[in-house]
Design a protein around this motif. Sequence first.
Motif, short mmCIF file in Angstrom:
data_model
loop_
_atom_site.label_atom_id
_atom_site.label_comp_id
_atom_site.label_asym_id
_atom_site.label_seq_id
_atom_site.Cartn_x
_atom_site.Cartn_y
_atom_site.Cartn_z
N UNK A 1 0.83 -1.22 0.00
CA UNK A 1 0.00 0.00 0.00
C UNK A 1 0.86 1.26 0.00
N UNK A 2 0.35 2.37 -0.54
CA UNK A 2 1.14 3.62 -0.65
C UNK A 2 1.67 4.11 0.69
N UNK A 3 0.85 4.03 1.76
CA UNK A 3 1.31 4.54 3.06
C UNK A 3 2.47 3.69 3.60
N UNK A 4 2.49 2.40 3.26
CA UNK A 4 3.60 1.53 3.69
C UNK A 4 4.87 1.89 2.93
N UNK A 5 4.73 2.10 1.62
CA UNK A 5 5.88 2.49 0.81
C UNK A 5 6.45 3.83 1.26
N UNK A 6 5.55 4.75 1.61
CA UNK A 6 6.00 6.06 2.09
C UNK A 6 6.80 5.93 3.38
N UNK A 7 6.32 5.08 4.29
CA UNK A 7 7.03 4.88 5.56
C UNK A 7 8.38 4.18 5.33
N UNK B 1 -1.42 -9.81 6.07
CA UNK B 1 -0.44 -10.00 5.00
C UNK B 1 -0.64 -8.91 3.96
N UNK B 2 0.35 -8.05 3.79
CA UNK B 2 0.25 -6.93 2.85
C UNK B 2 0.60 -7.33 1.43
N UNK B 3 1.46 -8.32 1.27
CA UNK B 3 1.83 -8.79 -0.06
C UNK B 3 2.55 -10.12 0.07
N UNK C 1 9.86 -2.44 -2.82
CA UNK C 1 8.83 -1.54 -3.34
C UNK C 1 8.13 -2.11 -4.57
N UNK C 2 8.88 -2.83 -5.40
CA UNK C 2 8.30 -3.42 -6.61
C UNK C 2 7.89 -4.88 -6.39
N UNK C 3 8.32 -5.47 -5.28
CA UNK C 3 8.03 -6.87 -4.97
C UNK C 3 8.48 -7.80 -6.11
N UNK C 4 9.68 -7.57 -6.61
CA UNK C 4 10.21 -8.40 -7.67
C UNK C 4 11.73 -8.48 -7.54
N UNK C 5 12.31 -9.47 -8.22
CA UNK C 5 13.76 -9.66 -8.19
C UNK C 5 14.44 -8.53 -8.95
#
Length: 526
Positions: free
Chosen positions: A175-181, A347-349, A385-389
């Motif tokens: 979520x955006x607020x998690x990425x911001x933190x 679980x966020x992702x 942030x992108x959840x990828x390798x």
Amino acid sequence: MYCAISGVVPEEPVVSKKSGHLFEKRLIVKHIQTTGKCPVTGEDLSEQDLIDVQENIVVRPRTSNATSIPGLLSLFQSEWDSIVSEVYQLKKQLYDTKQQLAQTLYENDAAKRVIARLLKERDEALELAKQGTHNDKETALNGALKETTYEQGNVADNEKDSQMNVEDAGVALLPPHVLEQIDKTSQELIAYRKNRKVSSSQIPKERLQSFKEEKHLKVHNGKEKEIVALAQSPKDSSLLFTAGKDKTVKCFSLNKEKTVTSISAHKAPLTDLVVHPSENILITSSVDKTATVWHWENDEEKPKAFHTVHVHEGAVTQVFLHPCMSYFGTASDDSTWAFHDLQSGDCLSQTPKGPAPISSFGIHPDGLILGTGLNNGELNIWDIREMKVALSLREGSSANDDDDVGKICSLSFSENGYYMASMNIALVDLWDLRKPSTPVRSWNVVEGRKCCFDSSGIYLGVLCAHEMKITEAKKGIECLNIVSDRDLSSKDSLTSLLLLKEVERIIVGDVKGSLCVLSAPTSSSE
């Protein structure tokens, strides 16, 4: 008149009818028998094409140097010196050629890997685009049908359908607020580390070399009592948390030499644990496919289960606490890892299934990337942030997943954020994340178990089944070598390692549920 091959006056001269060149007969005949061509022009040449040259037979006098034994020895020495010099030059040219060939092959291999990865990403993007187009059509149709029935429920349904489309198209982003933190915390930590200095109380290498066994303590009991993970209490440096295969977590006091609290944590053997640095929170993982967040109000209260994570289909192999202290991650044998909210347990992702089970897991001190090591030897760096390798440091082997030879059993990032250590059963690699193409240093080990940096990032601890080493990571200098059969009371296989803050002590756990405490002798004992 000189021979075109040897450059000296021939004793038995012949001339080629085709090229007109003069040769020594014995030399040109051997050359024709070998190649069948003229050595000068490269044309076809046979012995019938050679014409003998008639000349007066003259006996050539010897040179002055060849008229005596010392002179002959001098000639032989000069000839030998020239041969040695020529051989040296040839060896040097051969070495340079091998180096150029190796570099070319390496660049070719790297180019092929990049091309393969790009083709794979292109195919995945095309597939996701096709799925996205199909899902958009379905969403539009469902929205039109629902809009004719009732509008109030339509808002919630559209949000749910949108979320499903995101999951179908790939892994859900945080979520955006998690990425911001996460970004804010990362910037603060990077700024802090630039000004950070090594503590004056950091133990010097000379004192580290004097470490010996101080205590041998029995902690876990039962049939399966192997200690799989260790953690230090942030509030009391003498308190340790130990996770065992006896399904319990022990809070053990080094000063009192007894267990303060025991928690029956899971229904199956534990695999890992981490302790929150500022709050009374403990996170454990287990073979029972779960991870549990434990909380307690004060030191006298027994920890209670706060949240339990059930998102994995296989054993949860490791857990980590994110540097912003509000989130944690879990890795599993089901070949996925997940990111969770510490307060709610949600679980966020969660990543898609990978090629092999995740055997080791580590978070970078900035909190923007993490490393995963797989059972097949694959080693990846993920962009959270992108959840990828983001980078694959080592490709996995095609061997059976049950083969532990290449399995990455441990990962650790240094506190300065520049280095990462990875370990399998036979090798420890030190990676410079600024130049991650190849390891900057490697050490051979026997039955590798765990590697970890100390809090300063200066020392790297390496644990094997019957040996423990502390190395000055950047220089590769070994500071301490402890062999269980020689230096420890316990001769059992070692399983876990913990370097206490500023390496004031070293804690080693073994397969029999015991702790070995290592420290430097006090001045009185010295």
